[in-house]
Design an enzyme around this catalytic site. Structure first.
Site, PDB file in Angstrom:
ATOM      1  N   GLY A   1       0.811  -1.215   0.000  1.00 34.05           N
ATOM      2  CA  GLY A   1       0.000   0.000   0.000  1.00 34.05           C
ATOM      3  C   GLY A   1       0.841   1.261   0.000  1.00 34.05           C
ATOM      4  N   SER A   2       0.354   2.277   0.697  1.00 31.37           N
ATOM      5  CA  SER A   2       0.926   3.625   0.589  1.00 31.37           C
ATOM      6  C   SER A   2       2.342   3.757   1.123  1.00 31.37           C
ATOM      7  CB  SER A   2       0.016   4.627   1.305  1.00 31.37           C
ATOM      8  OG  SER A   2      -1.241   4.713   0.659  1.00 31.37           O
ATOM      9  N   VAL A   3       2.834   2.795   1.893  1.00 27.52           N
ATOM     10  CA  VAL A   3       4.186   2.943   2.431  1.00 27.52           C
ATOM     11  C   VAL A   3       5.255   2.860   1.340  1.00 27.52           C
ATOM     12  CG1 VAL A   3       3.682   2.167   4.786  1.00 27.52           C
ATOM     13  CG2 VAL A   3       4.228   0.483   3.016  1.00 27.52           C
TER      14      VAL A   3
END
Length: 570
Positions: free
Chosen positions: A303-305
């Site tokens: 995801g966004s990491v």
């Protein structure tokens, strides 16, 4: 009247026992002499000609060769604190055919072994046709001696070693366990079995007909102890990471979680905690799920990491600058019949704003504007889709699909952390490139004697710019504000990922993530936190994982004696 002899003397009468003849006497002497000769000849034969045979037969009845157990090597943390040690124990075994059928003796034996008489009788009956059966494995020497003091026929002792884990559940999945025969079964105990096991020895002893030791004669071969293993783990940091992770999993009623902390300069793993866990010293009722070192063997969509990593590829392309503005209105977009959304309409954002707001629309538009597959190429340099090469059994490779005939939606998804899978260790290793002037340090579970050669993955100037942007993402008013560590400058990125299954993405099931670096002024640690399926209203990475990072990183920096570097943000 009878007449008397003329001389008037009465004759004297003697017993009627004829004397032994000379011939008979000679025969007896010959027989005795022959017997003596035969006896002498037999004695000579036994002592000269048959001596090796007879000596062998005698030795076969009293001489025994017994194994000498090798002491398994100790596993320690980087400071020499024991994580796995071997202690001497005694295993009791019996020859059922030699056990007396005496109720009193059997009752005494059963009581000394801590079992019922019926249980002992049942086992003896099952092994009645055998010459070997275990009575009790791995007793303490004192407990075993209480049984041996009964001096019962058919009961014997064997000296062994048993593995003990001082840190218990805190390091269980990483260190692993051995079985009852002291062979590695999980974790590093299994990975380094030949190194840790050592080589058993042999000794010659004299035993009586009951098998009891009479005398130790000689050591035929000395046992060679196993080698020691020094891990990169800092036990102090490991306790902190495990404590905070366990607390967060319980607080959010989550299925589990992971914390991985790396030394930003060397890539050494300073802490690796997993939930659920288990007690390796008492495996009764063990949940098999607790055996898994999820930080290494399990993968997930990050995801966004990974957006800071994708942004590095975007900046390196030269097609965009930090001043580039992207219009993310109206907060959603359609690509290949898929809808990509932001939490809300952020309007126009520059590249720093796209990272701070974690805009999926902004990342998608930037990636779709590139002429070459720079994002997957950078992911490859960061180690995604490749083995971390730690030597840990079953370590995950993850997946990074090759960019062959990809659709636009696949390109876009890759930029905001979907369509690929990584382990927590791979993710932490990738972040070392942001903390180390663009050089990714390969991870290591063992303490390094010499610095490792890193991999140049990101341009140094780009890595510095991203650290600055990521530091802004944990300031008050941002989604990552709960990751802040008082007294230290911190950079990081939150992530919230929907869990996937064989049927697609699960409804209302998420993973909460935070990946961070501290301190920004001179990066020392990289830490990744993942909480699996938190329940309740709080499931975003900034609300669930970021606070864990704050507490773990703060304690770690103080334990490592890193001086505070708090400054006012300019």
């Amino acid at each position: 009247m009878s007449a008397s002899p003329s001389n008037g003397v009465t004759p004297r009468h003697r017993p009627a026992s004829p004397p032994m003849g000379r011939a008979r006497y000679a025969v007896v002497l010959v027989l005795v002499a022959l017997g003596m000769l035969l006896l002498g000849a037999r004695i000579v034969t036994l002592h000269v000609l048959d001596q090796p045979f007879l000596q062998g037969q005698g030795n076969a009845r009293i001489l025994r060769t017994e194994p000498l157990s090798a002491h398994r090597g100790m596993i320690t943390d980087r400071h020499g604190e024991p994580l796995a040690i071997s202690t001497p124990v005694v295993t009791l075994w019996a020859n059922p055919q030699e056990i007396a059928d005496d109720r009193i003796q059997r009752l005494m034996l059963a009581q000394a072994l801590g079992m019922s008489l019926d249980e002992l009788d049942g086992r003896l009956e099952r092994y009645a046709d055998h010459e070997f059966m275990y009575l009790r494995r791995q007793l303490t020497p004192a407990a075993a001696q209480r049984v041996l003091d009964l001096r019962l026929a058919g009961v014997y002792a064997q000296h062994e070693y048993k593995r003990y884990y001082p840190a218990g559940e805190v390091t269980a999945q990483l260190v692993g366990v051995t079985n009852v025969d002291d062979r590695g079964q999980e974790g590093l105990e299994l990975a380094y079995q030949p190194h840790l096991a050592g080589t058993p020895g042999k000794r010659r002893v004299v035993k009586d007909r009951r098998g009891q030791l009479v005398r130790d004669l000689e050591v035929l071969r000395e046992a060679e102890p196993g080698g020691e293993l020094t891990l990169s783990i800092d036990q102090r940091l490991q306790y902190v990471a495990y404590r905070e992770l366990k607390k967060a999993v319980a607080e959010h009623e989550a299925d589990g979680g992971i914390v991985v902390m790396l030394d930003a300069r060397t890539g050494e793993v300073l802490a690796m905690a997993n939930q659920p866990s288990y007690n390796p010293n008492n495996r009764a009722g063990l949940d098999p799920q607790g055996l898994r070192n999820q930080a290494i063997v399990d993968v997930f969509e990050p995801g966004s990491v990974v957006k800071p990593l994708a942004m590095a590829a975007i900046l390196e392309s030269g097609e965009y600058s930090l001043d580039t503005v992207i219009d993310t209105s109206p907060g959603w977009m359609r690509i290949d019949q898929f809808t990509i959304r932001d939490i809300r309409n952020y309007g126009e954002l520059d590249l720093a704003g796209i990272l701070e707001k974690s805009s999926n629309i902004g990342m998608s538009k930037l990636v779709l504007g590139l002429d070459e597959p720079r994002v997957p190429e950078l992911y490859c340099r960061l180690g995604f889709g490749q083995s971390p090469e730690t030597g840990f059994p079953g370590e995950a490779v993850g997946s990074l699909p090759a960019p062959v005939r990809w659709s636009s939606s696949q390109w876009a998804a890759l930029s905001y952390g979907y369509g690929l899978s990584v382990s927590a260790l791979q993710l932490a290793s990738a972040y070392t490139a942001l903390a180390n002037d663009g050089v990714r340090m390969p991870p290591s579970l063992l303490k390094r004697a010499q610095p490792a050669s890193g991999v140049e993955a990101i341009e140094p100037a780009v890595a510095h710019e991203l650290l600055r942007i990521m530091e802004a993402s944990v300031q008050p008013g941002t989604g990552g504000r709960r990751a802040a560590v008082p007294g230290y400058r911190v950079a990081g990125k939150t992530g919230t990922v929907r869990k996937s299954s064989a049927r697609g993405y699960e409804k209302d099931a998420y993973r909460s993530l935070f990946a961070g670096i501290a301190p920004v002024s001179d990066p020392r640690i990289v830490t990744v936190v993942m909480i699996d399926r938190p329940r309740g209203d709080d499931y975003f990475g900034g609300a669930v994982a970021a606070p864990v990072f704050s507490r773990v990183a703060g304690s770690a920096l103080r334990l490592l004696d890193v001086p505070p570097d708090q400054r006012e943000r300019q």
